[in-house]
Design a protein around this motif. Structure first.
Motif, short mmCIF file in Angstrom:
data_model
loop_
_atom_site.label_atom_id
_atom_site.label_comp_id
_atom_site.label_asym_id
_atom_site.label_seq_id
_atom_site.Cartn_x
_atom_site.Cartn_y
_atom_site.Cartn_z
N ALA A 1 0.81 -1.21 0.00
CA ALA A 1 0.00 0.00 0.00
C ALA A 1 0.85 1.26 0.00
O ALA A 1 0.46 2.27 -0.56
N SER A 2 2.01 1.20 0.63
CA SER A 2 2.79 2.42 0.77
C SER A 2 4.03 2.46 -0.12
O SER A 2 4.71 3.47 -0.17
N ALA A 3 4.35 1.39 -0.81
CA ALA A 3 5.60 1.34 -1.56
C ALA A 3 5.60 2.24 -2.78
O ALA A 3 6.58 2.92 -3.05
N ALA A 4 4.54 2.24 -3.55
CA ALA A 4 4.52 2.93 -4.84
C ALA A 4 4.98 4.38 -4.78
O ALA A 4 5.83 4.77 -5.56
N PRO A 5 4.46 5.19 -3.86
CA PRO A 5 4.90 6.59 -3.85
C PRO A 5 6.38 6.75 -3.51
O PRO A 5 6.97 7.77 -3.80
N PHE A 6 6.97 5.76 -2.91
CA PHE A 6 8.35 5.87 -2.45
C PHE A 6 9.30 4.92 -3.17
O PHE A 6 10.40 4.67 -2.70
N ASP A 7 8.89 4.41 -4.34
CA ASP A 7 9.76 3.52 -5.10
C ASP A 7 11.10 4.17 -5.42
O ASP A 7 12.14 3.53 -5.35
N ALA A 8 11.08 5.45 -5.77
CA ALA A 8 12.33 6.15 -6.11
C ALA A 8 13.24 6.25 -4.89
O ALA A 8 14.46 6.19 -5.01
N VAL A 9 12.65 6.40 -3.73
CA VAL A 9 13.43 6.50 -2.49
C VAL A 9 14.06 5.15 -2.17
O VAL A 9 15.26 5.04 -1.94
N VAL A 10 13.24 4.12 -2.19
CA VAL A 10 13.71 2.78 -1.85
C VAL A 10 14.73 2.28 -2.87
O VAL A 10 15.73 1.67 -2.51
N GLY A 11 14.53 2.59 -4.14
CA GLY A 11 15.39 2.07 -5.18
C GLY A 11 16.50 2.99 -5.64
O GLY A 11 17.19 2.70 -6.62
N THR A 12 16.72 4.10 -4.94
CA THR A 12 17.74 5.04 -5.39
C THR A 12 19.12 4.40 -5.48
O THR A 12 19.47 3.54 -4.68
#
Length: 94
Positions: free
Chosen positions: A10-21
């Motif tokens: 539920a919360s991953a999509a908006p922060f994909d760039a953060v997690v995958g930087t």
């Protein structure tokens, strides 16, 4: 390496760039200084925040997602999510 879909769906999509930087600490700081100077000043004054960023960038994707999930519950950090997401999307340019 991708984060499994079962981790924080539920919360991953908006922060994909953060997690995958793939940005380095220096790239993030340079982007922050150039694009978000007021936030950069606060960051520079906080050894705790600097340490958290270093640890985050050294972590794997699962640990990063766990950190994002924990920080989402922190009212003190929520005000920075827009800046964090923006910087994660552009830091490779620095």
């Amino acid at each position: 390496m991708a984060v499994p879909a079962s981790v924080g769906v539920a919360s991953a999509a908006p922060f994909d760039a953060v997690v995958g930087t793939t940005c380095t600490y220096d790239q993030v700081v340079a982007a922050l200084n150039a694009q978000e100077p007021a936030v950069a000043q606060e960051f520079a004054a906080s050894p705790f925040a600097q340490g958290m960023l270093r640890n985050f960038l050294l972590s794997g994707p699962v640990e990063r997602q766990n950190t994002v999930n924990q920080l989402q519950g922190s009212p003190a950090v929520q005000q920075y999510f827009g800046s964090i997401t923006y910087i994660a999307g552009i830091c490779n340019n620095y």
